[in-house]
Design an enzyme around this catalytic site. Sequence first.
Site, PDB file in Angstrom:
ATOM      1  N   VAL A   1      41.479  55.915  87.802  1.00 26.84           N
ATOM      2  CA  VAL A   1      42.323  56.040  88.985  1.00 26.84           C
ATOM      3  C   VAL A   1      43.776  55.963  88.555  1.00 26.84           C
ATOM      4  O   VAL A   1      44.161  55.064  87.809  1.00 26.84           O
ATOM      5  CB  VAL A   1      42.020  54.904  89.997  1.00 26.84           C
ATOM      6  CG1 VAL A   1      42.948  54.994  91.191  1.00 26.84           C
ATOM      7  CG2 VAL A   1      40.575  54.940  90.425  1.00 26.84           C
ATOM      8  N   CYS A   2      44.566  56.922  89.023  1.00 31.25           N
ATOM      9  CA  CYS A   2      46.012  56.860  88.824  1.00 31.25           C
ATOM     10  C   CYS A   2      46.651  57.099  90.189  1.00 31.25           C
ATOM     11  O   CYS A   2      45.975  56.997  91.216  1.00 31.25           O
ATOM     12  CB  CYS A   2      46.475  57.861  87.769  1.00 31.25           C
ATOM     13  SG  CYS A   2      46.217  59.584  88.206  1.00 31.25           S
ATOM     14  N   THR A   3      47.900  57.443  90.219  1.00 32.60           N
ATOM     15  CA  THR A   3      48.575  57.609  91.502  1.00 32.60           C
ATOM     16  C   THR A   3      48.094  58.860  92.236  1.00 32.60           C
ATOM     17  O   THR A   3      47.758  58.809  93.411  1.00 32.60           O
ATOM     18  CB  THR A   3      50.098  57.668  91.301  1.00 32.60           C
ATOM     19  OG1 THR A   3      50.500  56.477  90.609  1.00 32.60           O
ATOM     20  CG2 THR A   3      50.833  57.733  92.622  1.00 32.60           C
TER      21      THR A   3
ATOM     22  N   MET B   1      44.973  57.098  93.952  1.00 37.28           N
ATOM     23  CA  MET B   1      45.046  56.030  94.969  1.00 37.28           C
ATOM     24  C   MET B   1      45.481  56.576  96.322  1.00 37.28           C
ATOM     25  O   MET B   1      45.110  56.037  97.363  1.00 37.28           O
ATOM     26  CB  MET B   1      45.991  54.918  94.528  1.00 37.28           C
ATOM     27  CG  MET B   1      45.364  53.897  93.614  1.00 37.28           C
ATOM     28  SD  MET B   1      43.900  53.090  94.281  1.00 37.28           S
ATOM     29  CE  MET B   1      44.615  51.976  95.481  1.00 37.28           C
TER      30      MET B   1
END
Length: 143
Positions: A100-102, A129
Amino acid sequence: MEQYIEFVGNHAVLSIIWLAIVAMIVSSFIKSKFSAIRQINPQQLTLLVNREEGQVVDIRAIKEFNAGQIAGAKHLSAEKAKQSEFVGLEKLKSKPIILVCTTGMTASGIANTMHKAGFEQVYVLNGGMGAWQNAGLPTTSGK
């Protein structure tokens, strides 16, 4: 059929550009279907965690991670991940790992690095996210 041949003859550059675009679309489709890295949505992430003991790995900056993360997520700095330093994740090589990243962009590159390092099931949260929050799913903060 003669009209197509005449069009190609009169518009060679346009026809070449059109063929290149079609080739890129087909290539992208083939890569996505046969890639070892799968993009998943928030609901699929939840199923992987709950049914297959998947581990969420958040690669955002520590400040963003502490502000709000998916429950049970482990933090791994993107810099260390890019250098193939997967400290604390070695025991999970056969389990599902969901990065998970931005926005989901950074995680894709790191997912490829992890797969090359021997991680068997690597997934990327499509939309990062932002997708998780837009789906109205809970986050925890202050690790």
